[in-house]
Design a protein around this motif. Structure first.
Motif, PDB file in Angstrom:
ATOM      1  N   THR A  12     109.590  40.431  74.813  1.00  0.00           N
ATOM      2  CA  THR A  12     108.628  40.434  75.911  1.00  0.00           C
ATOM      3  C   THR A  12     109.245  41.003  77.184  1.00  0.00           C
ATOM      4  OG1 THR A  12     107.026  39.102  77.105  1.00  0.00           O
ATOM      5  CG2 THR A  12     109.130  38.078  76.679  1.00  0.00           C
ATOM      6  N   LYS A  13     108.397  41.651  77.954  1.00  0.00           N
ATOM      7  CA  LYS A  13     108.837  42.254  79.221  1.00  0.00           C
ATOM      8  C   LYS A  13     108.482  41.358  80.408  1.00  0.00           C
ATOM      9  CE  LYS A  13     109.988  46.166  77.246  1.00  0.00           C
ATOM     10  NZ  LYS A  13     111.235  46.118  76.575  1.00  0.00           N
ATOM     11  N   ASP A  14     107.572  40.424  80.196  1.00  0.00           N
ATOM     12  CA  ASP A  14     107.116  39.539  81.263  1.00  0.00           C
ATOM     13  C   ASP A  14     108.204  38.514  81.596  1.00  0.00           C
ATOM     14  OD1 ASP A  14     105.671  38.072  83.077  1.00  0.00           O
ATOM     15  OD2 ASP A  14     104.319  37.175  81.596  1.00  0.00           O
ATOM     16  N   ARG A  15     108.708  38.581  82.822  1.00  0.00           N
ATOM     17  CA  ARG A  15     109.823  37.722  83.241  1.00  0.00           C
ATOM     18  C   ARG A  15     109.421  36.241  83.245  1.00  0.00           C
ATOM     19  NH1 ARG A  15     114.892  37.506  82.614  1.00  0.00           N
ATOM     20  NH2 ARG A  15     115.994  36.501  84.298  1.00  0.00           N
TER      21      ARG A  15
END
Length: 87
Positions: free
Chosen positions: A57-60
């Motif tokens: 995932t790229k969502d922090r």
């Protein structure tokens, strides 16, 4: 005849009591630890899947949520293993 009947009843009662105790011992000593270890293994597999999800995932924010959950589950797994080893 009555004495013989009383002896048979006493013997049967003693046998049933021993059987019940044996069943309880089997459940507590063999079955429950197996179930607990299966639950720990399931938790470990979930942590592995969450680690892969966290890497993908790229969502922090989502990564941080996964990291918190992984840390909590890892702590639970460690506690469960230490309890299982102490038995």
């Amino acid at each position: 005849m009555i004495v013989f009947l009383l002896v048979v009843i006493a013997t049967a009662y003693k046998g049933l009591t021993a059987l019940r105790q044996s069943q309880e011992d089997l459940f507590c000593n063999d079955f429950l630890p197996t179930i607990e270890l299966l639950e720990l293994r399931s938790s470990q597999n979930r942590v592995r899947a969450q680690l892969l999800e966290m890497m993908m995932t790229k969502d922090r924010v989502k990564q941080q949520e996964l990291e918190r959950d992984i840390k909590e589950r890892t702590k639970e797994i460690d506690e469960g293993l230490s309890l299982s080893l102490n038995r």
